[in-house]
Design an enzyme around this catalytic site. Sequence first.
Site, mmCIF file in Angstrom:
data_model
loop_
_atom_site.group_PDB
_atom_site.id
_atom_site.type_symbol
_atom_site.label_atom_id
_atom_site.label_comp_id
_atom_site.label_asym_id
_atom_site.label_seq_id
_atom_site.Cartn_x
_atom_site.Cartn_y
_atom_site.Cartn_z
ATOM 1 N N HIS A 1 15.360 1.106 32.078
ATOM 2 C CA HIS A 1 16.030 -0.123 32.709
ATOM 3 C C HIS A 1 17.179 0.312 33.000
ATOM 4 O O HIS A 1 17.723 1.575 32.962
ATOM 5 C CB HIS A 1 15.891 -1.455 31.824
ATOM 6 C CG HIS A 1 16.775 -1.370 30.747
ATOM 7 N ND1 HIS A 1 16.825 -0.688 29.598
ATOM 8 C CD2 HIS A 1 18.018 -2.130 30.327
ATOM 9 C CE1 HIS A 1 17.722 -0.756 28.889
ATOM 10 N NE2 HIS A 1 18.331 -1.700 29.100
ATOM 11 N N HIS B 1 20.544 -0.755 33.085
ATOM 12 C CA HIS B 1 21.785 -0.944 32.315
ATOM 13 C C HIS B 1 22.630 0.357 32.385
ATOM 14 O O HIS B 1 21.895 1.362 32.243
ATOM 15 C CB HIS B 1 21.803 -1.455 30.859
ATOM 16 C CG HIS B 1 21.605 -3.017 30.950
ATOM 17 N ND1 HIS B 1 20.770 -3.663 29.829
ATOM 18 C CD2 HIS B 1 21.694 -3.985 31.955
ATOM 19 C CE1 HIS B 1 20.777 -4.958 30.362
ATOM 20 N NE2 HIS B 1 21.444 -5.169 31.380
ATOM 21 N N ASP C 1 24.474 1.869 30.238
ATOM 22 C CA ASP C 1 24.368 2.680 29.141
ATOM 23 C C ASP C 1 22.826 3.319 28.854
ATOM 24 O O ASP C 1 22.560 3.924 28.014
ATOM 25 C CB ASP C 1 24.910 2.208 27.958
ATOM 26 C CG ASP C 1 24.180 0.831 27.393
ATOM 27 O OD1 ASP C 1 23.403 0.102 28.525
ATOM 28 O OD2 ASP C 1 23.897 0.659 26.286
ATOM 29 N N HIS C 2 22.174 3.345 29.944
ATOM 30 C CA HIS C 2 20.778 3.846 30.286
ATOM 31 C C HIS C 2 20.707 5.096 31.301
ATOM 32 O O HIS C 2 19.676 5.654 31.379
ATOM 33 C CB HIS C 2 19.889 2.982 30.147
ATOM 34 C CG HIS C 2 19.692 2.145 28.811
ATOM 35 N ND1 HIS C 2 18.902 2.187 27.970
ATOM 36 C CD2 HIS C 2 20.632 1.108 28.186
ATOM 37 C CE1 HIS C 2 19.274 1.464 26.727
ATOM 38 N NE2 HIS C 2 20.125 0.949 27.043
ATOM 39 N N HIS D 1 14.407 -8.371 28.175
ATOM 40 C CA HIS D 1 15.961 -7.999 28.041
ATOM 41 C C HIS D 1 16.567 -7.815 29.524
ATOM 42 O O HIS D 1 17.486 -8.356 29.736
ATOM 43 C CB HIS D 1 16.070 -6.604 27.280
ATOM 44 C CG HIS D 1 17.398 -5.889 27.303
ATOM 45 N ND1 HIS D 1 18.378 -6.562 26.936
ATOM 46 C CD2 HIS D 1 17.668 -4.715 27.982
ATOM 47 C CE1 HIS D 1 19.450 -5.614 26.652
ATOM 48 N NE2 HIS D 1 19.096 -4.782 27.635
ATOM 49 N N ASP E 1 15.810 -0.909 25.325
ATOM 50 C CA ASP E 1 16.423 -2.057 24.797
ATOM 51 C C ASP E 1 15.463 -3.228 24.550
ATOM 52 O O ASP E 1 15.880 -4.358 24.323
ATOM 53 C CB ASP E 1 17.595 -2.457 25.389
ATOM 54 C CG ASP E 1 18.683 -1.549 25.285
ATOM 55 O OD1 ASP E 1 18.609 -0.449 24.633
ATOM 56 O OD2 ASP E 1 19.611 -1.760 26.086
ATOM 57 N N HIS F 1 19.312 2.396 20.585
ATOM 58 C CA HIS F 1 20.741 2.023 19.883
ATOM 59 C C HIS F 1 20.240 2.015 18.352
ATOM 60 O O HIS F 1 19.258 1.720 17.828
ATOM 61 C CB HIS F 1 21.002 0.688 20.247
ATOM 62 C CG HIS F 1 21.493 0.423 21.518
ATOM 63 N ND1 HIS F 1 22.652 0.711 21.886
ATOM 64 C CD2 HIS F 1 20.792 0.042 22.595
ATOM 65 C CE1 HIS F 1 22.978 0.612 23.345
ATOM 66 N NE2 HIS F 1 21.848 0.057 23.607
#
Length: 257
Positions: A57, A59, A61-62, A115, A134, A172
Amino acid sequence: MARFEIERVPVLEDNYVWLVHEPAANVTAVIDPAVAEPVLAAAQRRGWTITHILNTHHHPDHVGGNLEIKRASGCTIVGPSHDRERIPGLDVEVSDGDAYAFGAETGEVFFVPGHTRGHIAYWFGGSDALFCGDTLFILGCGRLFEGTPEQMWKSLSRLRKLPDSTRIYCAHEYTQSNARFALTVDPANDDLKARAAEIDRLRARGEATVPGTMGEERRTNPFLRADHPGVANAVGLAGAEPVKVFAEVRRRKDTFR
Ligand SMILES: [Zn+2]
């Protein structure tokens, strides 16, 4: 089984980036690179050349490391078609039911919104590996930023049908706080109690709790157990539809400290 060689690269506060090497074809994928530098360094240490990035996805932090890793390696970036404008450097769009060939292995793509609205997961049955970003965490699930409880419950209900031996490579290390929460909504679950104690031991030694297995998650993750009477009772919704129970468990987690 287990043809992949997989390296965990811990980055930022609690993210895991996964380096996945398929030795037969000598290809290496990065799953959800939050950042570039530690991932490139880890690949170099292993003597692996990065050939792919697989994003779940959009985001930051991805995908934060996408462009720098692509510049350094010339790799192909694969990601969800629903998020084509939000994935930097996207080369190959995939969507639900696609079979993506990665070296000698094939990943099945699951569309798992909840998410985010475009989230996907990659399941490599030949290596017993699920890369779920996530969506599913060990003893938890992602927050519903762009989706509804109905969507997320459907997404998780699909993932939980995968074989018990499936290893869950999520993005995570949230397991210890997830376990504390899980005990509040599934307090009579002896498997969960034993697992929470084991997780405390692992974390006290500074060890990772990811990957876990789908068999363990089905027995202990309350977000996969919204249709279990023990969870429904514990949140005051005995006899309610599973999606209602799921929504209540997710709501409680959002404010859990
Ligand atoms: Zn996310």
